[in-house]
Design a protein around this motif. Structure first.
Motif, PDB file in Angstrom:
ATOM      1  N   ALA A   1      21.350 -29.654 -16.720  1.00 39.71           N
ATOM      2  CA  ALA A   1      22.241 -29.846 -17.869  1.00 39.71           C
ATOM      3  C   ALA A   1      22.145 -31.262 -18.420  1.00 39.71           C
ATOM      4  O   ALA A   1      22.343 -31.483 -19.625  1.00 39.71           O
ATOM      5  N   ALA A   2      21.825 -32.228 -17.546  1.00 43.26           N
ATOM      6  CA  ALA A   2      21.671 -33.613 -18.004  1.00 43.26           C
ATOM      7  C   ALA A   2      20.539 -33.742 -19.018  1.00 43.26           C
ATOM      8  O   ALA A   2      20.604 -34.574 -19.939  1.00 43.26           O
ATOM      9  N   HIS A   3      19.491 -32.935 -18.862  1.00 43.21           N
ATOM     10  CA  HIS A   3      18.379 -32.957 -19.826  1.00 43.21           C
ATOM     11  C   HIS A   3      18.865 -32.578 -21.219  1.00 43.21           C
ATOM     12  O   HIS A   3      18.538 -33.246 -22.206  1.00 43.21           O
ATOM     13  N   PHE A   4      19.659 -31.523 -21.326  1.00 42.17           N
ATOM     14  CA  PHE A   4      20.135 -31.069 -22.634  1.00 42.17           C
ATOM     15  C   PHE A   4      21.174 -32.033 -23.206  1.00 42.17           C
ATOM     16  O   PHE A   4      21.255 -32.214 -24.429  1.00 42.17           O
ATOM     17  N   ARG A   5      21.960 -32.662 -22.352  1.00 43.64           N
ATOM     18  CA  ARG A   5      22.917 -33.654 -22.848  1.00 43.64           C
ATOM     19  C   ARG A   5      22.186 -34.869 -23.416  1.00 43.64           C
ATOM     20  O   ARG A   5      22.578 -35.409 -24.459  1.00 43.64           O
ATOM     21  N   LEU A   6      21.126 -35.298 -22.756  1.00 41.48           N
ATOM     22  CA  LEU A   6      20.323 -36.403 -23.270  1.00 41.48           C
ATOM     23  C   LEU A   6      19.684 -36.048 -24.603  1.00 41.48           C
ATOM     24  O   LEU A   6      19.601 -36.876 -25.517  1.00 41.48           O
ATOM     25  N   PHE A   7      19.249 -34.815 -24.748  1.00 44.42           N
ATOM     26  CA  PHE A   7      18.657 -34.353 -26.004  1.00 44.42           C
ATOM     27  C   PHE A   7      19.692 -34.377 -27.124  1.00 44.42           C
ATOM     28  O   PHE A   7      19.408 -34.799 -28.251  1.00 44.42           O
ATOM     29  N   ASP A   8      20.930 -33.949 -26.825  1.00 43.65           N
ATOM     30  CA  ASP A   8      22.004 -34.005 -27.825  1.00 43.65           C
ATOM     31  C   ASP A   8      22.285 -35.443 -28.256  1.00 43.65           C
ATOM     32  O   ASP A   8      22.498 -35.725 -29.437  1.00 43.65           O
TER      33      ASP A   8
ATOM     34  N   TYR B   1      29.862 -40.526 -21.665  1.00 39.65           N
ATOM     35  CA  TYR B   1      29.621 -41.895 -22.108  1.00 39.65           C
ATOM     36  C   TYR B   1      28.314 -41.949 -22.886  1.00 39.65           C
ATOM     37  O   TYR B   1      27.317 -41.352 -22.487  1.00 39.65           O
ATOM     38  N   ALA B   2      28.345 -42.692 -23.989  1.00 42.38           N
ATOM     39  CA  ALA B   2      27.161 -42.794 -24.840  1.00 42.38           C
ATOM     40  C   ALA B   2      27.044 -44.212 -25.368  1.00 42.38           C
ATOM     41  O   ALA B   2      28.018 -44.964 -25.426  1.00 42.38           O
ATOM     42  N   ARG B   3      25.828 -44.593 -25.764  1.00 42.13           N
ATOM     43  CA  ARG B   3      25.552 -45.888 -26.376  1.00 42.13           C
ATOM     44  C   ARG B   3      24.660 -45.677 -27.601  1.00 42.13           C
ATOM     45  O   ARG B   3      23.838 -44.774 -27.628  1.00 42.13           O
ATOM     46  N   ARG B   4      24.852 -46.556 -28.586  1.00 37.14           N
ATOM     47  CA  ARG B   4      23.920 -46.573 -29.701  1.00 37.14           C
ATOM     48  C   ARG B   4      22.695 -47.392 -29.309  1.00 37.14           C
ATOM     49  O   ARG B   4      22.684 -48.082 -28.298  1.00 37.14           O
ATOM     50  N   SER B   5      21.667 -47.316 -30.165  1.00 36.58           N
ATOM     51  CA  SER B   5      20.432 -48.033 -29.870  1.00 36.58           C
ATOM     52  C   SER B   5      20.619 -49.547 -29.860  1.00 36.58           C
ATOM     53  O   SER B   5      19.855 -50.265 -29.225  1.00 36.58           O
ATOM     54  N   ASP B   6      21.668 -50.047 -30.554  1.00 32.64           N
ATOM     55  CA  ASP B   6      21.905 -51.485 -30.561  1.00 32.64           C
ATOM     56  C   ASP B   6      22.734 -51.947 -29.366  1.00 32.64           C
ATOM     57  O   ASP B   6      23.038 -53.141 -29.249  1.00 32.64           O
ATOM     58  N   GLY B   7      23.145 -51.022 -28.483  1.00 30.16           N
ATOM     59  CA  GLY B   7      23.834 -51.401 -27.257  1.00 30.16           C
ATOM     60  C   GLY B   7      25.338 -51.287 -27.313  1.00 30.16           C
ATOM     61  O   GLY B   7      26.004 -51.442 -26.275  1.00 30.16           O
TER      62      GLY B   7
ATOM     63  N   PRO C   1      29.834 -38.327 -28.470  1.00 29.55           N
ATOM     64  CA  PRO C   1      29.590 -37.184 -29.367  1.00 29.55           C
ATOM     65  C   PRO C   1      30.081 -35.892 -28.728  1.00 29.55           C
ATOM     66  O   PRO C   1      30.127 -35.765 -27.497  1.00 29.55           O
ATOM     67  N   PRO C   2      30.458 -34.927 -29.536  1.00 29.48           N
ATOM     68  CA  PRO C   2      30.949 -33.669 -28.973  1.00 29.48           C
ATOM     69  C   PRO C   2      29.879 -32.960 -28.159  1.00 29.48           C
ATOM     70  O   PRO C   2      28.690 -33.007 -28.482  1.00 29.48           O
ATOM     71  N   MET C   3      30.328 -32.311 -27.106  1.00 31.84           N
ATOM     72  CA  MET C   3      29.426 -31.583 -26.222  1.00 31.84           C
ATOM     73  C   MET C   3      29.355 -30.127 -26.656  1.00 31.84           C
ATOM     74  O   MET C   3      30.353 -29.557 -27.114  1.00 31.84           O
ATOM     75  N   SER C   4      28.195 -29.533 -26.511  1.00 28.93           N
ATOM     76  CA  SER C   4      28.045 -28.128 -26.885  1.00 28.93           C
ATOM     77  C   SER C   4      28.873 -27.238 -25.963  1.00 28.93           C
ATOM     78  O   SER C   4      29.207 -27.618 -24.829  1.00 28.93           O
TER      79      SER C   4
END
Length: 505
Positions: free
Chosen positions: A265-272, A353-359, A365-368
């Motif tokens: 599931a971590a793979h699909f979360r990273l893709f999202d 937890y998420a980060r933008r490309s600038d850190g 973001p919402p989870m499927s």
């Protein structure tokens, strides 16, 4: 002017040829997406097989006599059914590895992934799994011995039983050969040359590597665990104490399929996250805690079982100086189990937890819907295993929680299969709305089924005391609710399977 006209016509011809090739390629990709790959077909067969076995087993327990031969045939097939979630997780992990190797915005089947011989191995493992469970059930249904019954002399019925068991052993061997070949194919899968030219060298992520490591553990310990089951190794007759240690190893790996589902599931979360312009950092310490904690707990549980067998028949005076050994082993096993729990909690927390490309930190973001239901199944099965670990002699309530929680890993595989099939049809797509509704209903039914199963055992009729009318009505209502939610679980799961098969462009 004639030369310029000739060059223009040549460019037009090249453009037409390129557009024709692109149109043919797009048609081929569309046709490829509309067909359900053999990997997904194997996943669906394993899911339906497992859910049908559990449903018939629970119906038999509620209808048949406790010493019925049919009931003992179902219980004798449990050790083989426990291998089905491992097979389902392996097939899902195969797609995850192929997706990482072929790029995130493409269908792995376009590049011929998984390999053709890996697909044959998965089909072989699926067919052999169906055959082994069928032969085991038929052999025990035809001749199921009484507990602690001595082995009878040879007769015609016993010879038929032996033939069934021999064929079952052969089918189980082919099943393990197919699963082992599929693991080897995932480990040695090569990146397509076209992807390498476009994106450079892509290495397998450490989460997928750890998933394959857990799968190797599961196959090894479930393989030797089959040697410790009375119904498998000795035709239903009690096996020796040394063989029982191997069964302990398989039970210690009960959280393994759940950990693999979480890592996939971590793979699909990273893709999202990447599609929404964010990134996510999976804490390696938590992932490694799950992998090595499972391995350490298995070895400690086997050591504890071996020590108990050694000191069971010895006089009390012979092991007075070693009285602290069981305490040390049990404490070490507890620490290993807690490491697995901490790893699971850490990985689940990282989904939010998420980060933008600038850190900079951003709002998660919402989870499927499918991923949220997968996490629900992971938490539910973890709670059931916590109850199983801390209950030395499980009560009826504990046993109900453990039994109803055993379906969670396979439901997690089913929910991941919806995402896989949607990505095969169109990268980044989501399942149909009604499939997502069935996914929510299935997850909710699993939770409520566990709750009402535990409640029904607390309201069980006591023969020593007279039962009042109100308590009898309450027990009947709880039983009807449990039956209703169990039916909803099975119906929604089969609807999801039909939805996966009907997905198209």
């Amino acid at each position: 002017e004639d030369c310029l006209h000739g060059q223009t016509s040549l460019l037009q011809v090249n453009t037409d040829l390129r557009s024709g090739v692109l149109s043919v390629t797009n048609v081929a990709k569309k046709d490829e997406a509309q067909q359900v790959p053999s990997t997904m077909q194997c996943v669906l067969v394993v899911i339906v097989q497992y859910l049908a076995f559990l449903g018939l087993s629970h119906m038999t327990k509620g209808v048949c006599w406790s010493k019925s031969r049919l009931l003992r045939a179902f219980s004798g097939t449990d050790s083989l059914a426990a291998l089905l979630p491992v097979a389902g997780v392996l097939f899902v992990t195969h797609y995850v590895v192929a997706a990482e190797m072929s790029g995130e915005d493409s269908n792995p089947a376009v590049y011929g992934l998984p390999q053709w011989w890996a697909c044959i191995a998965m089909v072989l493992a699926t067919i052999a799994g169906v055959a082994s469970m069928s032969l085991q059930f038929c052999s025990l249904a035809c001749h199921a011995p009484e507990p602690f019954e001595e082995q009878p002399t040879q007769n015609g019925r016993t010879m038929v039983f032996g033939c069934f068991q021999g064929c079952r052993w052969l089918a189980t061997a082919f099943q393990f050969i197919g699963l082992s070949t599929a693991v080897a194919a995932a480990l040695f899968m090569q990146q397509p040359f076209d992807v390498w030219l476009d994106n450079g060298r892509v290495w397998l992520s450490f989460v997928s590597t750890c998933t394959l490591g857990v799968l190797v553990q599961l196959l090894f310990f479930h393989g030797i665990g089959l040697l410790g089951a009375d119904e498998i190794v000795n035709g239903g007759y009690p096996a020796g104490a040394p063989i029982k240690i191997t069964a302990v190893a398989a039970k210690a790996q009960a959280l393994g399929p759940t950990v693999c589902v979480l890592f996939s599931a971590a793979h699909f979360r990273l893709f999202d996250m990447k599609r929404q312009g964010n990134t996510i950092q999976w804490p390696e310490a938590f992932v490694y805690a799950c992998v090595y904690g499972l391995l350490a707990r298995t070895f400690l549980a086997c050591t504890m079982a071996a020590w108990s067998n050694r000191t069971a028949d010895a006089p009390h005076e012979d092991h007075q100086g070693w009285r602290c050994v069981p305490l040390v082993l049990r404490t070490s096993e507890l620490l290993a189990f807690l490491a697995v729990l901490v790893g699971i909690v850490g990985v689940v927390t990282s989904f939010f937890y998420a980060r933008r490309s600038d850190g900079w930190h951003v709002i998660t973001p919402p989870m499927s819907c499918s991923l949220a239901c997968v996490l629900t199944m992971v938490v539910q099965h973890t709670v059931a295993q916590i109850v199983a670990f801390f209950s030395r002699s499980p009560s009826a309530t504990d046993q109900a929680l453990i039994e109803t929680g055993s379906v969670c890993p396979m439901l997690g595989v089913l929910f991941l299969a919806t995402l896989i099939r949607a990505c095969q049809v169109s990268p980044g797509a989501l399942p149909q709305v009604w499939v997502q509704t069935c996914t929510r209903a299935c997850a909710l039914a699993s939770l409520l089924n566990m709750f009402f199963a535990a409640l029904s055992t607390r309201l069980a009729k006591n023969e020593d005391h007279e039962e009042g009318r109100g308590r009898a009505c309450l027990r009947l209502g709880v039983g009807c609710c449990r039956a209703g939610f169990a039916t909803l679980l099975g119906t929604s799961a089969l609807s999801i399977v039909c939805g996966i098969g009907s997905m198209s462009v």
